[in-house]
Design a protein around this motif. Structure first.
Motif, PDB file in Angstrom:
ATOM      1  N   LEU A 340      55.838  30.875  32.301  1.00  0.00           N
ATOM      2  CA  LEU A 340      54.638  31.047  32.310  1.00  0.00           C
ATOM      3  C   LEU A 340      53.603  29.785  32.326  1.00  0.00           C
ATOM      4  N   GLU A 341      54.268  28.590  31.344  1.00  0.00           N
ATOM      5  CA  GLU A 341      53.574  27.481  31.127  1.00  0.00           C
ATOM      6  C   GLU A 341      52.942  26.998  33.327  1.00  0.00           C
ATOM      7  N   LEU A 342      53.848  28.232  33.800  1.00  0.00           N
ATOM      8  CA  LEU A 342      53.149  27.109  35.417  1.00  0.00           C
ATOM      9  C   LEU A 342      52.217  28.424  36.270  1.00  0.00           C
ATOM     10  N   ASP A 360      45.862  37.053  48.325  1.00  0.00           N
ATOM     11  CA  ASP A 360      46.802  38.117  47.416  1.00  0.00           C
ATOM     12  C   ASP A 360      47.219  37.391  46.384  1.00  0.00           C
ATOM     13  N   ILE A 361      48.170  36.228  46.743  1.00  0.00           N
ATOM     14  CA  ILE A 361      48.934  35.916  45.659  1.00  0.00           C
ATOM     15  C   ILE A 361      48.458  35.196  44.615  1.00  0.00           C
ATOM     16  N   TYR A 362      47.319  34.596  44.950  1.00  0.00           N
ATOM     17  CA  TYR A 362      45.851  33.916  44.151  1.00  0.00           C
ATOM     18  C   TYR A 362      45.776  35.130  43.288  1.00  0.00           C
ATOM     19  N   ASN A 363      44.954  35.540  43.845  1.00  0.00           N
ATOM     20  CA  ASN A 363      44.448  37.687  43.139  1.00  0.00           C
ATOM     21  C   ASN A 363      45.247  37.953  41.530  1.00  0.00           C
ATOM     22  N   SER A 364      46.742  37.973  42.003  1.00  0.00           N
ATOM     23  CA  SER A 364      48.193  38.470  41.563  1.00  0.00           C
ATOM     24  C   SER A 364      48.273  37.759  40.057  1.00  0.00           C
ATOM     25  N   LEU A 365      47.629  36.353  40.402  1.00  0.00           N
ATOM     26  CA  LEU A 365      47.970  35.551  39.313  1.00  0.00           C
ATOM     27  C   LEU A 365      46.912  35.457  38.385  1.00  0.00           C
ATOM     28  N   GLU A 366      45.829  35.664  38.709  1.00  0.00           N
ATOM     29  CA  GLU A 366      44.627  36.000  37.338  1.00  0.00           C
ATOM     30  C   GLU A 366      45.024  37.753  36.354  1.00  0.00           C
ATOM     31  N   ASP A 367      46.547  38.043  36.165  1.00  0.00           N
ATOM     32  CA  ASP A 367      46.671  39.561  35.596  1.00  0.00           C
ATOM     33  C   ASP A 367      45.902  38.540  34.426  1.00  0.00           C
ATOM     34  N   LEU A 368      45.551  39.240  33.332  1.00  0.00           N
ATOM     35  CA  LEU A 368      45.178  39.407  32.180  1.00  0.00           C
ATOM     36  C   LEU A 368      46.398  38.992  31.158  1.00  0.00           C
ATOM     37  N   PHE A 370      49.268  37.645  32.100  1.00  0.00           N
ATOM     38  CA  PHE A 370      49.908  36.035  31.671  1.00  0.00           C
ATOM     39  C   PHE A 370      49.196  35.773  30.607  1.00  0.00           C
ATOM     40  N   GLN A 371      48.549  36.033  30.539  1.00  0.00           N
ATOM     41  CA  GLN A 371      47.598  35.204  28.957  1.00  0.00           C
ATOM     42  C   GLN A 371      47.891  35.814  27.460  1.00  0.00           C
ATOM     43  N   TYR A 372      48.665  37.491  27.805  1.00  0.00           N
ATOM     44  CA  TYR A 372      47.982  37.744  26.966  1.00  0.00           C
ATOM     45  C   TYR A 372      49.796  37.762  26.648  1.00  0.00           C
ATOM     46  N   ILE A 373      51.029  36.961  26.945  1.00  0.00           N
ATOM     47  CA  ILE A 373      52.633  36.445  26.705  1.00  0.00           C
ATOM     48  C   ILE A 373      53.428  35.724  26.266  1.00  0.00           C
ATOM     49  N   MET A 374      51.736  34.868  27.122  1.00  0.00           N
ATOM     50  CA  MET A 374      52.072  33.511  26.340  1.00  0.00           C
ATOM     51  C   MET A 374      51.470  33.260  25.309  1.00  0.00           C
ATOM     52  N   GLU A 375      50.399  33.983  25.153  1.00  0.00           N
ATOM     53  CA  GLU A 375      49.788  33.774  23.645  1.00  0.00           C
ATOM     54  C   GLU A 375      51.376  34.406  22.250  1.00  0.00           C
ATOM     55  N   ARG A 376      51.601  35.404  22.798  1.00  0.00           N
ATOM     56  CA  ARG A 376      52.271  36.068  22.268  1.00  0.00           C
ATOM     57  C   ARG A 376      53.646  34.991  21.927  1.00  0.00           C
TER      58      ARG A 376
END
Length: 855
Positions: A340-342, A360-368, A370-376
């Motif tokens: 997730l850090e990457l 398309d890959i760039y847009n898929s990485l904007e999923d929020l 990722f940030q939620y999982i990383m914070e938890r």
């Protein structure tokens, strides 16, 4: 409260003092491991590591499968309809397939070859009764001797239960797969048996709404039969099985296990949709034009662990918890944090990408999410927790992965552990002072904490094992080190292990709660895994395509290759590879290749297939220009060999393969045949070769036949879609004018070869036999050539008919060519009309290759 320690071995001297944090744990750790070095422990009960290679031999050492496959065939009127369900123990993706297969089950065997299963589940009914065993089970047992075949009661193959399992287990993001599989009864029944078996044999269950379910339709990919995979050296060289001189070896530039699997799958089943292929080619072209983005992506992607194994932590729930499962879970959480850090660096590198696939890959990485999982994860896991090299380093990473203050009892247990390590360090200090020798604390998984004494180096006095004090227990000597322990250190090490177990148990409770929260967002992690695999494959293909003499392939109704080269030969460090042209259109689709032995016929046939596969994978190809027609199937008849297991001779194997090709050939198939009919007498072989060729000429498939039968060159006179070629060869003569060998050019030319008795001339050059034997062979060859019957040449009416058919075919090509405007089409049509009238007046065969090549 001690800070999170970091481990490395240090020397201990008499003057050293013991701090509250053990010095042996304080020094900085080495860098984090690469993808190849990080391996998640296997699932409890798994036998995956017991198997190294499956399928038709050791085809590539980099791919070790731990797939389990369930196979079910319809009965009665539905016989031939086959359903497959596949799942890997280290990849939480359920793959379903269903298709109609022929009596030889080639499509089923090809699918199984793709997955290379370690275990195959089949219905119990008649599976091992020699009199009642099904043909499919026989073929599976013969082609996959290393896979374990497990019969299950047929009641476990239930399509109703299978559909219910898919609904319960499928991640919401992939729930639409139900629309594809709701009427695929055999694949659903296979899925029911597979999931039941895996959960029982592995002593695990799959968490609800956590499994990715994928239906693989055969219509969007090109089918390559297993024999062709072997013959053209996709994965395994024909001679040296340890060599990497295969198409897989050339294209393998992947840095993640997921990328390697993705590459292998695309080799076996290249895409057949032009839009998908062109999207990859656009992305590769952009990466070639932007080397900064290419190298940055390589740097980030290479740091990813195996995402499929990481996903298993949220999907597989062991029924019986053990210390090994606790450690696995902690390893995976640390790996998940690392992945997730990457995401942010990967997203930054792709910013500004213009091609659709990269965007398309760039847009898929904007999923929020990722940030939620990383914070938890970061609320629980230390910031500097990383996947480390070595079991000792990972043990400490697991011990101190949880943040201070999350659990008070855990903090106390870790303080106790540190105090025990302090005591061990103090013991080593006392020993160093007592015996006046430089000692240091060592640790590994097998010995635990122990004492190390350096014996090498200029400043160290050599100490022999026999001179050690009797209180030094379990002494072992290596090249530069003596290791030993004492009774006190053994007891302290046991206490440290007990303390570590307590820490692991308490950490596991916290991690389980964390995973329960993260599991709701697991769909985003599947998307991340797909993005990393796709990028890894693109980067590998880009690295290959960067060569100056590679060109981007185009796609149309014809196959036209200018100065194409064999990709495997092209990658070898040897003299320059001879390039050849290839042209196959709807009007010239059956090609007969003749030439001397060793002139390059077999290599040229393999080259055609390998270039076709590379192009459909989305790679640039070694040619000056290349345009391909998408092939629905790629089949070949190359090589010889008996089958003792099936009691089949070379000739019978050849005929079986050709029977399969004749029944499977499609409208856009690509077929290559090498010396068809050579396994029997010349007369019968020629007759069968001619009859089979006539059947293939009637199809619209692109066919290439290499042969030594002179009669086959007459196909061109009988059928307007047949074309003859030969490899240029000259006789090597001595000063007296006698032929003493052959001169090879390896160049393909139109027409038939004018060199005769090239086999005898080749034997002359190699001095294999005595002069008397060669002279007698020449005499017999001359007698046989004089007694041959000559096939009559076609008459004027036959020539006129073929010219008319050729004219119609060429006019159809012009009409379908969207790249030409109306005026250009009219100009080409008038040119064809003029050529046709000239051929009619002269009574000759109409030739206009310079026109047909444009289409």
């Amino acid at each position: 409260m001690p800070q999170r320690p970091r481990i490395e071995q240090r020397s201990v001297k008499a003057s050293s003092c013991i701090s509250s944090i053990p010095r042996v744990l304080q020094t900085p750790v080495r860098g984090s491991v690469s993808t190849a070095q990080y391996k998640t422990p296997k699932t409890p009960g798994s036998t995956a590591n017991s198997y190294s290679q499956y399928g038709r031999g050791d085809q590539d050492s980099t791919f070790q499968s731990c797939c389990i496959v369930a196979v079910l065939e319809g009965r009665g009127g539905a016989r031939g309809e086959v359903g497959l369900a596949v799942i890997a123990l280290d990849n939480p993706t359920l793959v379903l397939c269903q298709f109609s297969d022929s009596r030889t089950y080639t499509r089923t065997l090809t699918k199984l070859e793709l997955f290379r299963p370690m275990e195959i589940l089949i219905p119990l009914t008649g599976s091992f009764d020699p009199k009642a065993v099904s043909k499919l089970n026989q073929e599976i047992a013969e082609c996959f001797p290393r896979a374990k075949i497990t019969p299950l009661q047929r009641r476990y193959f239930s399509e109703v239960n299978g559909l219910q399992m898919v609904r319960n287990l499928c991640v919401p993001e992939y729930a639409t797969v139900e629309l594809q599989i709701k009427d695929k009864y055999y694949s659903l029944a296979a899925a029911s048996a597979l999931i039941k078996f895996v959960e029982h044999s592995q002593n695990t269950v799959y968490a609800p709404k956590s499994l990715k379910v994928e239906f693989q339709a055969s219509s969007n990919t090109t089918m390559i039969d297993a024999e062709t995979i072997k013959h053209v050296e996709l994965l395994t060289p024909m001679i040296n099985s340890k060599s990497n001189l295969t198409l897989f070896g050339i294209l393998h530039r992947c840095s993640t296990p997921g990328g390697i699997r993705h590459l292998r799958a695309n080799l076996f089943q290249p895409p057949a949709l032009v839009d998908v292929i062109n999207a990859r080619l656009d992305a590769i072209e952009e990466l070639i034009a932007n080397p900064g983005m290419f190298h940055s992506l390589q740097s980030v992607v290479s740091r990813f662990c195996d995402m499929d194994q990481l996903l298993s932590l949220c999907v597989i729930v062991p029924k019986t918890e053990t210390l090994a499962t606790f450690e696995q879970r902690l390893n995976n959480v640390i790996g998940l944090k690392h992945a997730l850090e990457l995401v942010e660096p990967l997203h930054s590198v792709l910013e500004g990408a213009e091609s659709k696939l990269l965007n398309d890959i760039y847009n898929s990485l904007e999923d929020l999410r990722f940030q939620y999982i990383m914070e938890r994860v970061c609320e629980i896991i230390q910031d500097d927790a990383k996947v480390q090299r070595g079991s000792a380093a990972m043990k400490l990473q697991r011990c101190f992965a949880i943040r201070n203050g999350v659990n008070g009892l855990l903090d106390v247990a870790r303080r106790t552990y540190c105090e025990i390590v302090d005591d061990i360090e103090g013991m080593v200090v006392q020993l160093a002072e007592e015996f006046e020798i430089p000692l240091r604390v060592g640790f590994n998984a097998s010995k635990g904490y122990h004492v190390q004494l350096a014996t090498g180096g200029k400043k160290v006095n050599p100490i022999q094992l026999k001179n050690l004090p009797k209180s030094f227990l379990r002494p072992q000597q290596t090249k530069n080190m003596i290791s030993f322990t004492t009774e006190e250190i053994i007891q302290a090490d046991q206490r440290s292990q007990e303390s570590l177990r307590e820490i692991t148990f308490m950490s596991n409770t916290i991690i389980q709660e964390l995973l329960g929260e993260v599991r709701d967002a697991i769909g985003s992690l599947y998307k991340l895994g797909e993005a990393v695999c796709s990028l890894d494959l693109l980067l590998a293909l880009t690295e290959v395509s960067m060569k100056d003499d590679y060109s981007r392939p185009q796609f149309g109704n014809s196959t036209v290759i200018k100065q194409g080269r064999h990709p495997i030969l092209d990658s070898m460090e040897r003299k320059e590879v001879v390039a050849n042209d290839t042209t196959a259109t709807i009007e010239s689709r059956f090609h007969v290749l003749t030439g001397a032995n060793m002139s390059g016929k077999s290599t040229y046939l393999k080259q055609i297939i390998l270039l076709q596969i590379m192009a459909q994978m989305g790679s640039f190809v070694p040619a000056n220009f290349a345009s391909f027609r998408i092939a629905d199937t790629i089949m070949s008849r190359i090589g010889t060999g008996d089958s003792i297991e099936s009691n089949a001779s070379t000739f019978m194997l050849e005929m079986r393969e050709m029977a399969y090709i004749l029944t499977t050939v499609g409208s856009t198939s690509l077929i290559v045949m090498d010396e068809l009919g050579r396994g029997t007498s010349t007369e019968e072989g020629t007759s069968l070769c001619w009859a089979i060729s006539e059947e293939l000429v009637k199809s619209t498939a692109f066919c290439f036949l290499a042969t030594h039968f002179p009669l086959m060159t007459k196909l061109e006179a009988m059928y307007c879609t047949a074309v003859s070629h030969h490899f240029l060869t000259q006789d090597r003569k001595n000063n007296s004018g006698d032929t003493i060998g052959l001169i090879y050019s390896y160049k393909l030319a139109k027409g038939t070869s004018q060199v005769h008795n090239y086999g005898i001339n080749l034997v002359k050059a190699t001095r294999t036999f005595s002069d008397d034997v060669i002279l007698r062979a020449e005499e017999i060859a001359q007698e046989l050539s004089m007694s041959k019957r000559v096939l009559p040449e076609p008459g004027p009416d036959e020539v006129r008919r073929m010219n008319s058919v050729k004219l119609v075919l060429r006019l159809m090509l012009i009409a379908k060519n969207d790249s030409l405007d109306l005026d250009s089409k009219i100009a080409h049509a008038k040119s064809l009309q003029q050529q046709f009238e000239e051929s009619e007046s002269e009574g000759e065969d109409c030739e206009s290759n310079h026109i047909s090549n444009e289409f």
